[in-house]
Design an enzyme around this catalytic site. Structure first.
Site, PDB file in Angstrom:
ATOM      1  N   GLU A 105       0.830  -1.209   0.000  1.00 17.33           N
ATOM      2  CA  GLU A 105       0.000   0.000   0.000  1.00 17.33           C
ATOM      3  C   GLU A 105       0.861   1.254   0.000  1.00 17.33           C
ATOM      4  OE1 GLU A 105      -2.962   2.256  -0.641  1.00 17.33           O
ATOM      5  OE2 GLU A 105      -3.487   0.163  -0.255  1.00 17.33           O
ATOM      6  N   GLU A 127      -5.097  15.065 -15.923  1.00 21.76           N
ATOM      7  CA  GLU A 127      -5.836  14.735 -17.141  1.00 21.76           C
ATOM      8  C   GLU A 127      -5.693  13.239 -17.425  1.00 21.76           C
ATOM      9  OE1 GLU A 127      -1.644  15.520 -18.237  1.00 21.76           O
ATOM     10  OE2 GLU A 127      -3.091  16.720 -17.147  1.00 21.76           O
TER      11      GLU A 127
END
Length: 119
Positions: free
Chosen positions: A71, A87
């Site tokens: 993690e 984006e």
């Protein structure tokens, strides 16, 4: 940024401070990490209680530590991808998906370890 000229003990001390900063940042920004730390806090005492041999105890605890490690790495990948830009980009999505898959695999490994030892 790390002092590139630090050597020996000073480098180790700096590394410890950077590691603590990494734990703090992950705790603050990643809910999944907080959940997995909670899993560890519950499972570690259980492992000590339920494991019959030292090896079983280490395997039970270690499997959950592996989840935390993966993690942390996944969170680092996500932070770098987000730093580059928000984006949509196919490679950014792929990097995040691969990191997520690694976390899922570590969770499956932990579950299998617990199941095999306890059952």
């Amino acid at each position: 940024m790390a002092n590139q000229n630090a050597k020996g003990l000073k480098r180790l001390i700096n590394a410890c401070f950077f590691s603590v900063a990494g734990f703090k940042a992950t705790w603050q920004h990643e809910e999944a990490f907080r959940q997995e730390v909670t899993l560890f806090a519950v499972s570690a005492p259980l492992a000590l209680w339920l494991g019959h041999t030292p090896i079983e105890k280490v395997l039970l605890i270690g499997s959950v530590v592996l989840v935390l490690l993966v993690e942390l790495l996944n969170s680092a990948v996500e932070a770098v991808v987000d730093r580059v830009g928000f984006e949509h980009h196919e490679l950014s999505g792929r990097a995040k998906d691969i990191g997520s898959a690694a976390v899922m695999l570590s969770l499956a490994w932990a579950a299998a370890t617990w199941a095999l030892i306890l059952l």
